[in-house]
Scaffold this active site. Structure first.
Site, PDB file in Angstrom:
ATOM      1  N   GLU A   1       0.798  -1.225   0.000  1.00  0.00           N
ATOM      2  CA  GLU A   1       0.000   0.000   0.000  1.00  0.00           C
ATOM      3  C   GLU A   1       0.833   1.279   0.000  1.00  0.00           C
ATOM      4  OE1 GLU A   1      -2.860  -0.269   3.152  1.00  0.00           O
ATOM      5  OE2 GLU A   1      -3.885  -1.998   2.259  1.00  0.00           O
TER       6      GLU A   1
ATOM      7  N   GLU B   1      -5.403  -8.409   0.584  1.00  0.00           N
ATOM      8  CA  GLU B   1      -6.032  -8.138   1.874  1.00  0.00           C
ATOM      9  C   GLU B   1      -7.524  -7.963   1.655  1.00  0.00           C
ATOM     10  OE1 GLU B   1      -4.440  -4.901   4.136  1.00  0.00           O
ATOM     11  OE2 GLU B   1      -2.357  -5.482   3.791  1.00  0.00           O
TER      12      GLU B   1
END
Length: 815
Positions: A272, A522
């Site tokens: 991320e 995720e």
């Protein structure tokens, strides 16, 4: 599916029998079957050294400043005393075959630039051997959140902050990031009051803006910032890439490469990443596409001024069920403190401490953006509001973060990965909800997988399962004229829109890099919903043990991975150290699908003791010294050593996350449907004349399909007369007692499937929790279907209020 090659597309060498191909929309085994990889992120506690959760100030600064930190065992796993085996056995019994292995740059290089923690790397190797022993594939995750623990997240070592010319001790006072253990201030900490998910706003505060711009684009936007003759961009990227490369070398050297491919399938890109200021059109405005507006929300220019010690009134936001809502303004006053390190402190704690030399053009103690002509701190004037929107060397080139900067970094990183692990699958994620850019096939080489992330944002932010939701991905990508158009009302519509969003992310893969697999790196939901009602913390404890809301939200996301998407995934997360009070031990997040605080059986005390490095426990019921039962991978895969307690104790809403799926399919899975209320599972497969393989293998969990699933928690039996009491009347556990008592209540029989199966063609057989479906290969593409249901009907789907404390441990579904 196309015929699989017998040689590696990267090395040209013959592939071993356990090799997984990654050159098409689905992974494939060497027989040509389509393989689904499903599992968990393992583990969230690996973000910080052992004993230093984000809410604790103890040793937080002192250990890091000295380059120390106990990272061995940070995952909450002890490979010596059996605790790791129990956790891995549980995950394997739930049908998982894939782990995203969390580690951080800080754990590798916390002692200083180029100084690696080989003891920690050796520990990783030991855990990987355990993962391999239990039959897991693994891909390695160099994890970070908002850069570092010292900027409110996880990832990079403390010295990288000093390298950026920033004093880490001045980040909180200047509101350049919010750090839980020092929230709201280092002098008066109240870490439990940190607002939910506000940590993510640190991406858009002064330090986050600065560090990500330097990491990805320092050469373009901060050419004066050099260290040891390198631009800060190269200094940071080279150290990150080299540190991960060193770990890859250690893993590759173990047993002459025996962990590679058979266990370690590949390496994820940096987790991320953020754009920083790259691409911002106007520094005087909060970017319209900024996804997080929570708490004080300064503009980029206001962040620069705050970082120079100026007091300002800035807009303040809260998150509501309708999204961010402005509540007014709040005054932030750094009282003259600067985020930028002073020359004296740099000599003592920065460059002088860590051993580098800055270039002569870098003026320490003042804003680097002012030094590059962006603004004038003396007059507080913004001179170039569009500085980061175009290249300083080419004003006609409007920059795009993913293509212009992330792509270049990834190619350097990917080259290093393949140098040490030639057959590695490249798992790749960019900024959340941003698709991958086109990438050279010479880098992908038939070994790649897109690994985007997805969360039901409304549930995550509000910590409540709502009666409405929204197409968040569509809204962020400008699909609608207004937010209202993106709203969806009712559970059916919510489930549909979440499934559609995952379908878009899967299509992103094809559009960006071609027909490669997609794995949701995720996906998850919070357990601490509604004021942690399920823990008995709200409404006088009325909802204690009731995980029905969590089950619904989890099922919506898991259902989205099924349907025609047929996605691979690793859930966020499984954390052995999770607790009701502090969740996963990181910024108040509580997403672990298992918690020792939800355990009712005898063995949980043993597990907790093992996690804390104790080897024995005196049973409160027998006063005997207990040792871990020797559960084995073979016993778990065959089903012979799976007990109800192993499956159920400590779980939360297990019925949603432990679900049937095709592990390996002859042909391709065309559609997967599972109804947790009825336990009906349907699988459609498309088979063609070129397909091959020895049957389609389906995981059929005991959690939903066991003939009997009997277990009584140590704390008591199910209420008399309840639907549960008939199947919870024995106390099996993971421990062998020395007792010879013939009245020992442990079950004598093994768990077995009690199912009814209907197929449009072929035959089937079962073993443990697995069903093998065999059918003839047709002369032209044909769709076959199989339906599986529990012979005695679904497990109970309701319970009275008094039964919830027992009910939740069985993963029973809620209609």
């Amino acid at each position: 599916m196309p015929k699989v090659a017998t040689v590696s597309p990267v090395t040209g060498k013959p592939v071993p029998p356990d090799y997984l191909h990654a050159s098409d929309i689905h992974f494939q085994d060497t027989s040509g079957r389509s393989v689904l990889l499903r599992g968990v992120n393992f583990t969230a506690s690996a973000k910080a050294p052992r004993g230093q959760p984000s809410q604790s100030q103890e040793g937080f600064w002192e250990e890091a400043e000295s380059g120390k930190g106990d990272w061995i065992g940070a995952m909450g796993l002890n490979v010596e005393d059996g605790s790791a085996d129990i956790h891995l056995a549980r995950l394997r019994a739930w049908g998982y075959n894939m782990l995203r292995f969390v580690f951080t740059w800080e754990a590798l290089e916390h002692e200083g630039p180029g100084k690696y923690d080989y003891a920690y790397m050796d520990y990783i190797v030991k855990v990987l051997y355990k993962c391999k022993e239990w039959g897991f594939r693994v891909y390695m995750d160099p994890h970070q959140d908002v850069w570092s623990r010292f900027t409110g997240g996880s990832g990079a070592p403390l010295w990288t902050i000093y390298a950026c010319g920033v004093d880490p001790h001045n980040i909180v006072p200047t509101y350049s990031a919010l750090v839980q253990c020092d929230y709201p201030s280092k002098e008066s900490p109240d870490p439990g009051s940190l607002p939910a998910m506000i940590w993510s706003s640190n991406y858009y505060r002064a330090f986050g803006h600065t560090v990500w711009t330097l990491f990805f684009a320092g050469k373009e936007f901060a050419p004066k910032c050099t260290i040891d003759g390198k631009n800060i961009q190269d200094f940071l990227q080279d150290h990150f890439i080299d540190a991960v490369g060193e770990l890859i070398k250690v893993v590759a050297a173990a047993g002459d490469g025996e962990l590679l491919e058979s266990c370690v399938l590949g390496w994820d890109s940096i987790n991320e990443p953020a754009e920083g200021l790259i691409g911002v059109r106007d520094l005087n405005q909060v970017p319209k596409d900024q996804p997080v507006r929570l708490g004080p929300v300064p503009t980029p220019f206001e962040n620069m001024r705050l970082a120079m010690g100026e007091a300002l009134a800035v807009d303040n936001y809260k998150f509501t069920s309708m999204g961010p809502s402005k509540t007014g303004q709040v005054v932030l006053d750094p009282q003259g403190t600067r985020m930028w390190i002073s020359p004296a402190d740099d000599a003592e704690r920065g460059a002088g401490r860590w051993g580098w030399k800055r270039g002569s053009e870098w003026e320490i103690g003042t804003c680097i953006w002012a030094q590059h002509g962006v603004w004038d701190p003396t007059t507080r004037t913004l001179l170039n509001p569009a500085y980061f929107h175009t290249l300083p060397t080419d004003a006609s080139h409007e920059v795009e973060f993913v293509y212009d900067f992330w792509r270049q970094h990834w190619m350097s990183y990917a080259s290093s990965v393949r140098t040490h692990h030639p057959d590695a699958v490249h798992f790749m994620n960019t900024s959340v909800f941003k698709p991958l850019p086109p990438l050279p096939e010479s880098f992908l080489s038939g070994r790649a997988c897109s690994s985007p992330h997805f969360y039901d944002g409304l549930t995550l932010m509000t910590k409540h399962w709502n009666w409405f939701n929204a197409d968040a991905l569509g809204i962020l990508r400008g699909k609608y004229w207004s937010i209202v158009q993106g709203l969806r009302v009712g559970e059916a519509a919510i489930r549909k829109v979440i499934q559609e969003q995952l379908g878009v992310l899967k299509e992103d893969t094809r559009a960006s890099i071609g027909n490669y697999p997609t794995l949701m790196g995720e996906i998850g939901c919070p357990y601490d919903q509604d004021g942690r009602a399920a823990y008995g913390y709200a409404d006088g404890g009325k909802g204690k043990g009731d995980y029905s809301a969590q089950l619904k939200s989890w099922d919506a996301s898991m259902n989205a991975s099924d349907g025609t998407n047929c996605l691979n995934y690793t859930l966020w997360n499984y954390t052995p150290t999770n607790s009701h009070q502090w969740g996963d031990g990181w910024n108040g997040e509580d997403l672990s699908i298992w918690s020792s605080d939800d355990c009712k059986g005898a063995s949980y005390k043993m597990e907790r003791s093992l996690t804390e490095s104790a080897a024995t426990l005196v049973s409160t019921s027998t006063s005997a010294t207990l040792q871990p039962r020797q559960v084995s991978p073979k016993g778990i895969d065959s089903g012979k050593e799976i007990t109800p307690e192993l499956l159920l104790d400590g779980t939360r809403a297990i019925g949603a996350v432990c679900r049937p799926y095709p592990v390996a399919t002859v042909g391709v899975p065309a559609r997967i449907d599972f109804n947790i209320s009825t336990s009906v599972f349907r699988l459609s497969v498309t088979v063609g004349p070129d397909d091959s393989g020895d049957g389609t293998l389906i995981y059929v969990p005991f959690v939903h399909y066991a003939r009997d699933l009997e277990w009584v928690p140590v704390s008591g039996a199910a209420p008399k007369g309840s639907e549960l009491s008939s199947r919870v009347n024995s106390s099996s556990n993971l421990l062998d007692s020395d007792s010879d008592d013939p009245k020992d209540p442990r079950p004598e029989s093994e768990l077995s499937l009690g199912i009814e199966v209907r197929t449009t063609t072929g035959t089937y057989s079962t073993s443990g929790q697995y069903l093998t479906w065999k059918y003839t290969i047709p002369e032209r593409p044909t769709t076959y279907t199989i339906e599986i249901r529990r012979a005695s009907g679904a497990l109970p789907t309701h319970a009275t209020e008094e039964e919830w404390s027992v009910f939740s441990y069985f993963g029973c579904t809620v209609a």
